[in-house]
Write an enzyme that holds these catalytic residues in place. Structure first.
Site, PDB file in Angstrom:
ATOM      1  N   GLU A 242       0.834  -1.220   0.000  1.00 61.74           N
ATOM      2  CA  GLU A 242       0.000   0.000   0.000  1.00 61.74           C
ATOM      3  C   GLU A 242       0.856   1.253   0.000  1.00 61.74           C
ATOM      4  O   GLU A 242       0.812   2.047   0.942  1.00 61.74           O
ATOM      5  CB  GLU A 242      -0.875   0.023   1.258  1.00 61.74           C
ATOM      6  CG  GLU A 242      -1.724  -1.188   1.474  1.00 61.74           C
ATOM      7  CD  GLU A 242      -2.275  -1.243   2.899  1.00 61.74           C
ATOM      8  OE1 GLU A 242      -1.723  -0.560   3.786  1.00 61.74           O
ATOM      9  OE2 GLU A 242      -3.246  -1.955   3.114  1.00 61.74           O
TER      10      GLU A 242
ATOM     11  N   CYS B  39       0.134  33.710   9.973  1.00 62.70           N
ATOM     12  CA  CYS B  39       0.456  34.366  11.223  1.00 62.70           C
ATOM     13  C   CYS B  39       0.681  33.340  12.313  1.00 62.70           C
ATOM     14  O   CYS B  39      -0.139  33.152  13.215  1.00 62.70           O
ATOM     15  CB  CYS B  39      -0.614  35.385  11.582  1.00 62.70           C
ATOM     16  SG  CYS B  39      -0.505  36.775  10.450  1.00 62.70           S
TER      17      CYS B  39
HETATM   18  C1  LIG Z   1      -0.685   6.009   5.251  1.00 64.36           C
HETATM   19  C2  LIG Z   1      -0.808   4.576   4.966  1.00 64.36           C
HETATM   20  C3  LIG Z   1      -0.069   3.993   3.931  1.00 64.36           C
HETATM   21  C4  LIG Z   1       0.897   4.772   3.058  1.00 64.36           C
HETATM   22  O1  LIG Z   1       2.088   5.130   3.700  1.00 64.36           O
HETATM   23  P1  LIG Z   1       3.261   5.836   2.865  1.00 64.36           P
HETATM   24  O2  LIG Z   1       4.311   6.114   3.858  1.00 64.36           O
HETATM   25  O3  LIG Z   1       2.721   7.077   2.244  1.00 64.36           O
HETATM   26  O4  LIG Z   1       3.692   4.895   1.802  1.00 64.36           O
HETATM   27  C5  LIG Z   1      -0.301   2.655   3.687  1.00 64.36           C
HETATM   28  N1  LIG Z   1      -1.160   1.916   4.433  1.00 64.36           N
HETATM   29  C6  LIG Z   1      -1.864   2.451   5.447  1.00 64.36           C
HETATM   30  C7  LIG Z   1      -2.806   1.596   6.209  1.00 64.36           C
HETATM   31  C8  LIG Z   1      -1.709   3.781   5.756  1.00 64.36           C
HETATM   32  O5  LIG Z   1      -2.399   4.299   6.783  1.00 64.36           O
END
Ligand SMILES: *Cc1c(COP(=O)(O)O)cnc(C)c1O
Length: 410
Positions: free
Chosen positions: A268, A337
Site C-alpha cells: 500500500e 500568522c
Molecule cells: C498512510 C498509509 C499507507 C501509506 O504510507 P506511505 O508512507 O505514504 O507509503 C499505507 N497503508 C496504510 C494503512 C496507511 O495508513
C-alpha cells in the site's frame, strides 16, 4: 526535474511557464514519475502475484487516481469518503481495501455494502463484525508486529504504544474471536509506518505475519502495507526496492510452499508512488533582511504544505526563476500568522521578489493535508502528462471559504 536550455522542466514542460499560466501557489504532478514508480515496484516483485493498493490519503485528486487505475494499481483507503472517491474514479470494489483506524462499526458496514475489502484493526470491532456477518463477509486483520520503524514518532505505527493494529501478542484472543464467530479471515496485514530503510526490518515484520498465518487457513493475501522511504535530500538513503523485492520474493515463495497455497502479496505505497512526482510552486512576496538571516517570504505557508512544521520533514527548495544565479543563503518562510518555516539556511540562486520557488517531493501529503487557515484558498493542481500541463483542480475562491456557513439570527 531537469534543466533544459537553462530552464527547469519536468518531462519537457517548463515549470515557470506552469506558474505563469495557472498562477501560484500551485501543486504540479508529473504523471510519468508516478507510472515509473508503479512499474518499478511491480517489476521488483514480478515472480509473485503482487497487487499494489495505492494509499490515496497521500494524494487523492481523481485525475491521479484514474491514472494509477489505468496503469494497474488498486487503492488503499482509510475513510468511507476515500472509498467513494475510488469508486468514482473507476476502481472495482474488489480492487479497494478499506483500512481505517478507530472508525465506527457503522462506517465499516457502509464499506461492506459497497463491496470493498475490509481490514479490521481492533478486537472490539472484530467481535461486532463477527456478530453481524459471521462468515458471510470476509475480512483482513491488521496486526501490529511491534517492529520499530519510522523516522518520526508521528508516522511510526509499529511501536508498542501505537494505536494501530492488533498487537501480535493478542493473537490467541483474536483466534478465539474468529473461531467462536466463524469469521472468514482472508488476509493478514501490517503497516509499520513510514521510512523503512532496509529489507531486514521488512522481513522481521514478514516473519511475524508468516508465523501468524498458521492460525488462519483461509488466507488469500498477505498485505505488507507501506513504509518505503523516498529521498528528500540528494544524499538520502532510500529503500532499495529492487533489493527488497529479491529478498521478499524468495522468502514469500518459501512461505507459500509451507502454507500450501500461492497467496497474493499486497503493498500500500503512498509516498513511494507520488512524492517525487510533485512540485509545489510558490511566489516570493518579500525579501526581509534581519540581523540574523535573510528571510524569503512566499505566498504560501503551513496551510498548503504542513509537513516541514508537523514532521520536521525536509523539502529541497529551488529558485526556478534564476537557474544560473549566484548561490546565497536564505531562510524560507510562509505568510501565515504563526511560525511556518519551510527551511532554514537554504542555499538558493539569488532570490528577487516575484521569483518562483519550487519545493520538491511535494506530491505526497501536501495538498491532502492543506487547509483554509487564515482564510486562504487551497492552491490549484496541475498534471503533466502526455506532453502537456492540464489543470486538475482549480484554485479556491472566496465563495469556497464561506460555502457552508449559515447566517445566524443576531
Ligand atoms: C498512510 C498509509 C499507507 C501509506 O504510507 P506511505 O508512507 O505514504 O507509503 C499505507 N497503508 C496504510 C494503512 C496507511 O495508513
Amino acid at each position: 526535474m531537469e534543466i533544459v536550455n537553462g530552464q527547469y522542466t519536468t518531462s519537457g514542460i517548463n515549470l515557470t511557464e506552469i506558474a505563469k499560466e495557472f498562477g501560484a501557489p500551485v501543486y504540479v504532478y508529473d504523471g510519468n514519475t508516478i507510472v515509473n514508480q508503479l512499474n518499478r515496484l511491480t517489476n521488483a516483485f514480478k515472480p509473485l502475484n503482487i497487487k499494489v493498493k495505492y494509499a490515496c490519503k497521500s494524494l487523492n485528486n481523481s485525475a491521479i487516481l484514474k491514472l494509477l487505475k489505468k496503469h494497474g494499481s488498486g487503492l488503499d483507503t482509510v475513510s468511507i469518503n476515500e472509498v467513494l472517491l475510488g469508486l468514482r474514479a473507476g476502481f472495482e470494489p474488489n480492487d479497494i481495501i478499506f483500512t481505517p483506524n478507530c472508525v465506527s462499526i457503522e462506517e465499516i458496514q457502509e464499506a461492506v455494502k459497497l463491496g470493498v475489502h475490509i481490514n479490521i484493526d481492533n478486537i472490539s470491532i472484530l467481535e461486532q463484525f463477527g456478530h453481524i456477518y459471521g462468515n458471510t463477509v470476509p475480512c483482513c486483520i491488521r496486526i501490529n508486529p511491534h517492529i520499530l520503524a519510522g523516522g518520526n514518532s508521528k508516522i511510526s505505527t509499529g511501536h508498542i504504544d501505537s494505536k494501530f493494529g492488533i498487537s501480535v501478542h493478542q493473537l490467541r484472543h483474536v483466534t478465539r474471536v474468529v473461531q467462536s464467530n466463524n469469521i472468514h479471515v482472508n488476509g493478514l496485514h501490517m503497516h509499520t509506518g513510514s521510512d523503512i530503510l532496509d529489507a531486514g526490518v521488512f522481513l522481521q515484520g514478514a516473519e511475524i505475519l508468516f508465523e501468524a498465518a498458521k492460525d488462519f487457513p483461509n488466507l488469500e493475501f498477505i498485505d505488507f502495507g507501506s513504509g518505503f522511504k523516498v529521498a528528500y535530500k540528494d544524499a538520502d538513503i532510500t529503500t532499495d526496492i529492487e533489493e527488497l523485492g529479491e529478498a521478499i520474493t524468495k522468502r514469500f515463495q518459501a512461505f507459500c510452499k509451507e502454507y500450501g497455497r500461492d497467496l497474493e502479496l499486497w503493498f500500500e505505497p503512498g509516498k513511494f508512488l507520488v512524492s517525487e512526482s510533485g512540485y509545489f510552486l510558490v511566489k516570493v512576496n518579500v525579501l526581509k533582511q534581519t540581523t540574523a538571516t535573510v528571510f524569503v517570504g512566499v505566498d504560501s505557508g503551513l496551510n498548503h504544505l504542513i509537513r516541514p512544521m508537523l514532521y520536521d520533514s525536509y523539502h529541497s527548495i529551488v529558485n526556478i526563476s534564476n537557474p544560473e544565479g549566484k548561490q546565497r543563503i536564505y531562510t524560507v518562510v510562509g505568510y501565515i500568522c504563526e511560525t511556518d518555516t519551510f527551511g532554514w539556511d537554504r542555499k538558493l540562486s539569488e532570490v528577487h521578489e516575484g521569483d518562483i520557488l519550487c519545493f520538491k517531493n511535494a506530491g505526497a501529503y501536501g495538498m491532502t493535508m492543506s487547509s483554509n487557515y487564515n482564510a486562504r484558498y487551497r492552491p490549484a493542481e496541475v498534471l503533466v502528462w502526455n506532453g502537456k500541463a492540464q489543470l486538475i483542480r482549480k484554485r479556491e475562491e472566496f465563495s469556497d471559504i464561506i460555502r457552508n456557513e449559515i447566517e445566524a439570527e443576531l
